[in-house]
Design a protein around this motif. Structure first.
Motif, PDB file in Angstrom:
ATOM      1  N   LYS A 152       0.891  -1.162   0.030  1.00 17.70           N
ATOM      2  CA  LYS A 152      -0.097   0.100   0.086  1.00 17.70           C
ATOM      3  C   LYS A 152       0.792   1.308   0.034  1.00 17.70           C
ATOM      4  N   ALA A 153       2.023   1.201   0.681  1.00 15.35           N
ATOM      5  CA  ALA A 153       2.872   2.488   0.595  1.00 15.35           C
ATOM      6  C   ALA A 153       3.399   2.680  -0.867  1.00 15.35           C
ATOM      7  N   THR A 154       3.703   1.652  -1.437  1.00 18.88           N
ATOM      8  CA  THR A 154       4.281   2.007  -2.970  1.00 18.88           C
ATOM      9  C   THR A 154       2.993   2.408  -3.848  1.00 18.88           C
ATOM     10  N   ARG A 155       1.634   2.035  -3.538  1.00 21.65           N
ATOM     11  CA  ARG A 155       0.637   2.716  -4.195  1.00 21.65           C
ATOM     12  C   ARG A 155       0.251   3.960  -3.872  1.00 21.65           C
ATOM     13  N   ILE A 156       0.484   4.345  -2.478  1.00 21.11           N
ATOM     14  CA  ILE A 156       0.234   5.675  -2.049  1.00 21.11           C
ATOM     15  C   ILE A 156       1.414   6.744  -2.808  1.00 21.11           C
ATOM     16  N   ARG A 157       2.362   5.999  -2.925  1.00 19.86           N
ATOM     17  CA  ARG A 157       3.829   6.974  -3.586  1.00 19.86           C
ATOM     18  C   ARG A 157       3.466   7.127  -5.041  1.00 19.86           C
ATOM     19  N   PHE A 158       2.713   6.288  -5.727  1.00 18.72           N
ATOM     20  CA  PHE A 158       2.528   6.218  -7.101  1.00 18.72           C
ATOM     21  C   PHE A 158       1.448   7.273  -7.353  1.00 18.72           C
ATOM     22  N   ALA A 159       0.438   7.225  -6.409  1.00 14.30           N
ATOM     23  CA  ALA A 159      -0.732   8.063  -6.505  1.00 14.30           C
ATOM     24  C   ALA A 159      -0.333   9.552  -6.379  1.00 14.30           C
ATOM     25  N   ASN A 160       1.013   9.849  -5.708  1.00 12.41           N
ATOM     26  CA  ASN A 160       1.251  11.269  -5.159  1.00 12.41           C
ATOM     27  C   ASN A 160       2.814  11.529  -6.001  1.00 12.41           C
ATOM     28  N   ASP A 161       2.936  10.794  -7.080  1.00 13.18           N
ATOM     29  CA  ASP A 161       4.429  11.054  -7.428  1.00 13.18           C
ATOM     30  C   ASP A 161       4.623  12.193  -7.994  1.00 13.18           C
ATOM     31  N   LEU A 162       5.354  13.037  -7.274  1.00 18.70           N
ATOM     32  CA  LEU A 162       5.765  14.329  -7.818  1.00 18.70           C
ATOM     33  C   LEU A 162       7.304  14.178  -8.487  1.00 18.70           C
ATOM     34  N   LYS A 163       8.017  13.194  -8.456  1.00 21.31           N
ATOM     35  CA  LYS A 163       9.276  13.238  -8.853  1.00 21.31           C
ATOM     36  C   LYS A 163       9.173  12.726 -10.634  1.00 21.31           C
ATOM     37  N   GLU A 164       7.988  12.321 -10.995  1.00 26.54           N
ATOM     38  CA  GLU A 164       7.729  12.176 -12.558  1.00 26.54           C
ATOM     39  C   GLU A 164       6.736  13.087 -12.810  1.00 26.54           C
ATOM     40  N   LYS A 165       7.209  14.212 -13.384  1.00 23.45           N
ATOM     41  CA  LYS A 165       6.152  15.438 -13.941  1.00 23.45           C
ATOM     42  C   LYS A 165       5.414  14.752 -15.036  1.00 23.45           C
ATOM     43  N   ARG A 166       5.594  13.785 -15.784  1.00 23.72           N
ATOM     44  CA  ARG A 166       4.611  13.394 -16.747  1.00 23.72           C
ATOM     45  C   ARG A 166       3.368  12.545 -16.389  1.00 23.72           C
ATOM     46  N   GLY A 167       3.422  12.432 -14.931  1.00 28.54           N
ATOM     47  CA  GLY A 167       2.753  11.090 -14.190  1.00 28.54           C
ATOM     48  C   GLY A 167       1.352  11.969 -13.901  1.00 28.54           C
ATOM     49  N   LEU A 168       1.321  13.182 -13.424  1.00 32.84           N
ATOM     50  CA  LEU A 168       0.419  14.221 -12.818  1.00 32.84           C
ATOM     51  C   LEU A 168       0.161  15.112 -13.619  1.00 32.84           C
ATOM     52  N   VAL A 169      -0.792  15.637 -14.372  1.00 34.57           N
ATOM     53  CA  VAL A 169      -1.121  16.591 -15.399  1.00 34.57           C
ATOM     54  C   VAL A 169      -2.194  17.406 -15.078  1.00 34.57           C
ATOM     55  N   PRO A 170      -2.042  18.808 -15.132  1.00 33.20           N
ATOM     56  CA  PRO A 170      -3.286  19.655 -15.006  1.00 33.20           C
ATOM     57  C   PRO A 170      -3.921  19.534 -16.423  1.00 33.20           C
ATOM     58  N   THR A 171      -5.316  19.213 -16.130  1.00 35.76           N
ATOM     59  CA  THR A 171      -6.319  19.183 -17.283  1.00 35.76           C
ATOM     60  C   THR A 171      -7.625  19.762 -17.123  1.00 35.76           C
ATOM     61  N   THR A 172      -8.152  19.921 -18.374  1.00 33.44           N
ATOM     62  CA  THR A 172      -9.440  20.775 -18.277  1.00 33.44           C
ATOM     63  C   THR A 172     -10.395  19.559 -17.616  1.00 33.44           C
ATOM     64  N   THR A 173     -11.197  20.342 -16.523  1.00 32.53           N
ATOM     65  CA  THR A 173     -11.973  19.319 -15.848  1.00 32.53           C
ATOM     66  C   THR A 173     -12.909  18.638 -16.568  1.00 32.53           C
ATOM     67  N   SER A 174     -13.463  18.904 -17.615  1.00 36.90           N
ATOM     68  CA  SER A 174     -14.489  18.167 -18.385  1.00 36.90           C
ATOM     69  C   SER A 174     -13.878  17.038 -19.119  1.00 36.90           C
ATOM     70  N   LEU A 175     -12.514  17.192 -19.421  1.00 29.18           N
ATOM     71  CA  LEU A 175     -11.677  16.225 -20.176  1.00 29.18           C
ATOM     72  C   LEU A 175     -11.274  15.122 -19.242  1.00 29.18           C
ATOM     73  N   ASN A 176     -11.135  15.459 -17.989  1.00 28.38           N
ATOM     74  CA  ASN A 176     -10.580  14.583 -17.129  1.00 28.38           C
ATOM     75  C   ASN A 176     -11.906  13.573 -16.811  1.00 28.38           C
ATOM     76  N   TYR A 177     -13.125  14.050 -16.712  1.00 27.87           N
ATOM     77  CA  TYR A 177     -14.372  13.081 -16.572  1.00 27.87           C
ATOM     78  C   TYR A 177     -14.259  12.307 -17.860  1.00 27.87           C
ATOM     79  N   ASP A 178     -14.172  12.876 -19.064  1.00 34.50           N
ATOM     80  CA  ASP A 178     -14.296  12.116 -20.312  1.00 34.50           C
ATOM     81  C   ASP A 178     -13.247  10.859 -20.185  1.00 34.50           C
TER      82      ASP A 178
END
Length: 366
Positions: A152-178
Motif C-alpha cells: 500500500k505504501a508503494t501505491r500511495i507513492r504512485f498516486a502522489n508521484d511528484l518526481k515524475e512530472k509526466r505522471g500528474l498533469v493539469p487537465t481541463t476538468t471536463s476532459l478528466n471526466y471524459d
C-alpha cells in the motif's frame, strides 16, 4: 621582371619548407585556412543508476504484454486522497498547481489563481477549479497493470508521484471526466498524441507496469506517426506484497466449503481439512464474472478450521471459535440463480471450484 618574380617565389617556398620541416611553423589545416582544429568529442555520459535513456519506440518494448489481472478495484487501495508528503501544508494537488503554473502563484497552502495549460486540448485556464490534476495512468489502470502486487505504501507513492512530472498533469476538468480510467485503447487526446503516448510509456515503465495487447496495439498505432525521439525513464522503487515476491503458498487441504447468498452480508467460507494450520499468502477467490474478486492478506486457517470472507466492509477479526473472518468490500455478488466460485492459490493455480445452479436455500454447499 618575370624571371625576378619566379626567383623570389622559389626562394620563399624554400624558406617556408625549411621552417615547416624544422617545426618553426604549423601547416594550415585542410580546407578553410581560418578553420580551428576540431575539439575532441566528450565521452558519452553514463546515465545515473535507475535511469534508462532510450528512444520512443525502443521504450515501448520495455513494457511486458500480459492480460490484465482485473481485480475488484477500490480508490482506497491508493490511500484516502492527496497527501502532503513534505509537510509544508500543500498537498499533491497544490504542489502540481504550483509546479506547472506558467505564472507565479501565491505562497499559501491553497492555490486559487495561476495559469495552466491543459495539453490534452491546448486550453489555458487561470482559476484552479477549472483544472483537475489527472493521473495520466489512472489508478484503476495501474491496479490492473501490476499495482495489485504492490504494498500500500508503494501505491500511495504512485498516486502522489511528484518526481515524475509526466505522471500528474493539469487537465481541463471536463476532459478528466471524459477520460476516467481509460487506457489508450479507449482514450487518446485529439491533440499532442505523441506527447501523451510517450508520457504513458514513460510512466508505465517507471513503475514496471504491464500493458494488455489491445492497449499495446493502440500505442503502436500512434507511434507510427511520431518522431522517434529520446525518452528518459527514471525507475521508481517498488515494494511487493509477499505473493508477488515469489513466496505465495499452495495447500491441497484448503477448499471452498459453502457460499451464503442471503442475509445482510453474503459470504464465502473456505475450510482447511488438514491436521495442521494452513498459511495462505497470495490466495484469491473470485465469482463467475470476475467482479467479486478478493485477494486475501496473509492468513492462517487453523487445522480443521474455516476462513469466512464477507462481502461487506469491516476489519478482519477472529470468530468465537478462533477462525479468521475477513471483509472483501465488494458488495453482493452471489445469487440464488447460480454462480461459480473459483479459489486460486498463491502459485496462481486453481485450488478449488464451486458451481451451483438454482439453489433456493440461501446457502450453497460445495
Amino acid at each position: 621582371m618575370k624571371t625576378l618574380r619566379a626567383f623570389i617565389t622559389m626562394v620563399a617556398l624554400v624558406v617556408v619548407g625549411y621552417l615547416a620541416w624544422n617545426g618553426y611553423i604549423e601547416p594550415e589545416p585542410d580546407g578553410d585556412s581560418t578553420a580551428k582544429p576540431t575539439a575532441t568529442a566528450a565521452p558519452p555520459v553514463k546515465p545515473a543508476k535507475g535511469v534508462t535513456v532510450t528512444s520512443f519506440r525502443q521504450a515501448s518494448r520495455l513494457l511486458k504484454v500480459i492480460p490484465e489481472d482485473r481485480q475488484a478495484y477500490l480508490r482506497s487501495y491508493f490511500g484516502k486522497g492527496w497527501i502532503d508528503a513534505d509537510k509544508d501544508c500543500r498537498d499533491t494537488r497544490q504542489e502540481v498547481l504550483a509546479r506547472d503554473s506558467l505564472v507565479p502563484v501565491s505562497k499559501g497552502c491553497r492555490i486559487y489563481l495561476g495559469k495552466w495549460l491543459s495539453y490534452y486540448d491546448n486550453k489555458t485556464w487561470t482559476k484552479s477549479f477549472q483544472v483537475q490534476i489527472d493521473h495520466l495512468v489512472p489508478l484503476a489502470e495501474a491496479w490492473d497493470s501490476g499495482a495489485y502486487q504492490w504494498t500500500k505504501a508503494t501505491r500511495i507513492r504512485f498516486a502522489n508521484d511528484l518526481k515524475e512530472k509526466r505522471g500528474l498533469v493539469p487537465t481541463t476538468t471536463s476532459l478528466n471526466y471524459d477520460k476516467l480510467a481509460d487506457d489508450p485503447q479507449w482514450y487518446i487526446p485529439k491533440v499532442n498524441k505523441c506527447k501523451y503516448i510517450a508520457s504513458w510509456i514513460a510512466v508505465k515503465a517507471r513503475w514496471s507496469m504491464t500493458v494488455d495487447q489491445r492497449e499495446k496495439d493502440a500505442i503502436d498505432r500512434v507511434m507510427k506517426g511520431c518522431p522517434d525521439r529520446k525518452l528518459t525513464i527514471t525507475r521508481a522503487k517498488i515494494g511487493l506484497l509477499p505473493f508477488a515476491a515469489g513466496t505465495g503458498t499452495s495447500n491441497r487441504n484448503v477448499t471452498i466449503d459453502s457460499i451464503v447468498y442471503s442475509g445482510r452480508s453474503e459470504k464465502i467460507i473456505l475450510r482447511n481439512t488438514g491436521s495442521s494450520p494452513a498459511k495462505l499468502i497470495g490466495w484469491v477467490v473470485r465469482d463467475e464474472i470476475g467482479y467479486g474478486q478478493y485477494r486475501m492478506p496473509k492468513t492462517v486457517i487453523p487445522a480443521g478450521g474455516t476462513l469466512t470472507i464477507l462481502s461487506s466492509e469491516g476489519r478482519k477479526r477472529l470468530d468465537a471459535a478462533g477462525n479468521p473472518v475477513q471483509h472483501a468490500n465488494w458488495g453482493d455478488v452471489w445469487n440464488n440463480s447460480g454462480d461459480t466460485a473459483t479459489l486460486i492459490d498463491g502459485k496462481r493455480k486453481v485450488a478449488d471450484i464451486c458451481r451451483y445452479t438454482g439453489d433456493n436455500s440461501g446457502k450453497a454447499r460445495c
